[in-house]
Design an enzyme around this catalytic site. Sequence first.
Site, PDB file in Angstrom:
ATOM      1  N   ASP A  35      -5.062   4.565   1.040  1.00 50.29           N
ATOM      2  CA  ASP A  35      -4.738   3.828  -0.180  1.00 50.29           C
ATOM      3  C   ASP A  35      -4.190   4.792  -1.235  1.00 50.29           C
ATOM      4  OD1 ASP A  35      -4.741   2.340  -2.565  1.00 50.29           O
ATOM      5  OD2 ASP A  35      -6.500   1.191  -1.962  1.00 50.29           O
TER       6      ASP A  35
ATOM      7  N   SER B  96      -8.800  -4.878  -5.841  1.00 49.93           N
ATOM      8  CA  SER B  96      -8.293  -3.860  -6.756  1.00 49.93           C
ATOM      9  C   SER B  96      -8.906  -4.049  -8.144  1.00 49.93           C
ATOM     10  CB  SER B  96      -6.763  -3.903  -6.768  1.00 49.93           C
ATOM     11  OG  SER B  96      -6.212  -2.749  -7.381  1.00 49.93           O
TER      12      SER B  96
ATOM     13  N   HIS C  85      -2.939   0.065   0.272  1.00 52.00           N
ATOM     14  CA  HIS C  85      -3.542  -0.813  -0.747  1.00 52.00           C
ATOM     15  C   HIS C  85      -3.238  -2.267  -0.392  1.00 52.00           C
ATOM     16  CE1 HIS C  85      -5.560  -1.184  -4.577  1.00 52.00           C
ATOM     17  NE2 HIS C  85      -4.601  -1.945  -5.068  1.00 52.00           N
TER      18      HIS C  85
END
Length: 227
Positions: free
Chosen positions: A174, A118, A206
């Site tokens: 996601d 991320s 995610h």
Amino acid sequence: MSQLLETHVVTTGPAPRYVVIWLHGLGADGFDFAPLVPELVAPDWPDLKFVFPHAPVRPITINNGYSMRAWYDIRELDLEQRADLEGVYASVAQIDALIDAEIAAGFAPENVLLAGFSQGGAIALTMALQSRHAVPHVIALSTYLPAPTATTEQYRNSGRSPATKIFMAHGMQDPVVPVQAGMQSYQLLESVGFNVQWHAYPGLQHQLAQQEVTDLQRWLGAILTAS
């Protein structure tokens, strides 16, 4: 020189030949991905050192200014404007300093790998284009390249050679970083000459999936057992 980031370190044997600097996501810390090490590392790999830095604590605009560990501020949801680029570049400099320290400790520059999830992956991808070091291998999970159009255009004009090999993986559902953002970054990186291996996983949000870990293990294993 500013103080080095605090880190959590995991080694897989007494004489590590490679070091993996792994950057966590927004609001997490350096302990977040340490439990992945036993699952990821294969028995035939050389000894590794995993360095998990803790990002600085800073206020995050889209979270009403609440302070948490972050590699940069997130100002808005639009991908071209999402990242605070000053914060991104500051984090790039901090990771460059960690690489300096690992090289000073005896690791060959070509044996330093970068990984991130991320926000951490966004820094890792930016490092491939803007690090002071010729970063040979980057792992970028559930992430995107901040300011992708401007960043890749700047790289095109730099005259640098895109020698970095990149592993990118993304969940197709996601909700935090849309898969389209990851795919756009992958395509842009390929367009400037990077060797990018792209994986997208149906139904994944995610987070990491077992197949993703397996694919990453295969990619890493080809690097770590090549010589």
